[in-house]
Design a protein around this motif. Sequence first.
Motif, PDB file in Angstrom:
ATOM      1  N   LYS A  58      81.221  17.848  49.634  1.00  0.00           N
ATOM      2  CA  LYS A  58      80.485  17.290  50.773  1.00  0.00           C
ATOM      3  C   LYS A  58      80.517  18.235  51.972  1.00  0.00           C
ATOM      4  CE  LYS A  58      80.480  13.412  53.956  1.00  0.00           C
ATOM      5  NZ  LYS A  58      81.231  12.250  54.430  1.00  0.00           N
ATOM      6  N   ASN A  59      81.700  18.751  52.291  1.00  0.00           N
ATOM      7  CA  ASN A  59      81.874  19.560  53.502  1.00  0.00           C
ATOM      8  C   ASN A  59      81.325  20.973  53.393  1.00  0.00           C
ATOM      9  OD1 ASN A  59      83.134  17.417  54.748  1.00  0.00           O
ATOM     10  ND2 ASN A  59      85.183  18.175  54.351  1.00  0.00           N
ATOM     11  N   TYR A  60      81.406  21.582  52.224  1.00  0.00           N
ATOM     12  CA  TYR A  60      81.073  23.004  52.113  1.00  0.00           C
ATOM     13  C   TYR A  60      79.866  23.316  51.235  1.00  0.00           C
ATOM     14  CZ  TYR A  60      85.606  23.512  54.294  1.00  0.00           C
ATOM     15  OH  TYR A  60      86.660  23.427  55.168  1.00  0.00           O
ATOM     16  N   ASN A 112      77.057  20.996  50.910  1.00  0.00           N
ATOM     17  CA  ASN A 112      75.973  20.072  51.234  1.00  0.00           C
ATOM     18  C   ASN A 112      75.844  18.959  50.183  1.00  0.00           C
ATOM     19  OD1 ASN A 112      73.974  19.208  52.981  1.00  0.00           O
ATOM     20  ND2 ASN A 112      72.363  20.315  51.899  1.00  0.00           N
ATOM     21  N   ASN A 113      76.988  18.510  49.697  1.00  0.00           N
ATOM     22  CA  ASN A 113      77.070  17.418  48.720  1.00  0.00           C
ATOM     23  C   ASN A 113      76.378  17.758  47.396  1.00  0.00           C
ATOM     24  OD1 ASN A 113      78.564  15.100  48.613  1.00  0.00           O
ATOM     25  ND2 ASN A 113      76.847  13.752  49.064  1.00  0.00           N
ATOM     26  N   GLN A 147      85.322  15.651  48.650  1.00  0.00           N
ATOM     27  CA  GLN A 147      85.308  16.015  50.077  1.00  0.00           C
ATOM     28  C   GLN A 147      84.925  17.485  50.251  1.00  0.00           C
ATOM     29  OE1 GLN A 147      85.868  13.473  52.246  1.00  0.00           O
ATOM     30  NE2 GLN A 147      85.178  14.828  53.846  1.00  0.00           N
ATOM     31  N   LYS A 159      94.321  14.623  54.956  1.00  0.00           N
ATOM     32  CA  LYS A 159      94.435  15.935  54.337  1.00  0.00           C
ATOM     33  C   LYS A 159      95.897  16.343  54.209  1.00  0.00           C
ATOM     34  CE  LYS A 159      90.009  17.526  56.010  1.00  0.00           C
ATOM     35  NZ  LYS A 159      89.292  18.439  56.867  1.00  0.00           N
TER      36      LYS A 159
END
Length: 127
Positions: A89-91, A93-94, A86, A8
């Motif tokens: 995916k992270n925030y 739920n993909n 990313q 990151k």
Amino acid sequence: MKKEKPKKLTEKEAEVMQNLWSKGPQTIRELLATYPDPKPHFNTIATIVRILVDKGYVEHVGERNGAYTYGATVDSSDFCGRSLAQLVKNYFNNSYRSVVSALVEDEKISVDELREIIDMVERNSKK
């Protein structure tokens, strides 16, 4: 072999990367010159560049007027694509649908922009 997860970037690191992507390889002094007053200290920019080198995003690409020039090792569109994936995916739920829904709910995207996106998706699906 396991693919290495991209490291990151901090906000300051991202600023330097944007500069390198838009203007190409630069010396520390050239990077510093792009900042508005009050400018950060030379050593601050040099440290950020060193960190970016350590992370693999920047490399020494030559010299100009006796100073090293540094350039990006990753393409901005590739980086942005990985970063977006990313984030989703992270925030979200993909779910890219959830991303678009959030933009609509927060009124961050217009109907015309959504139509343009739909047209783009339809054109790509015909290829």
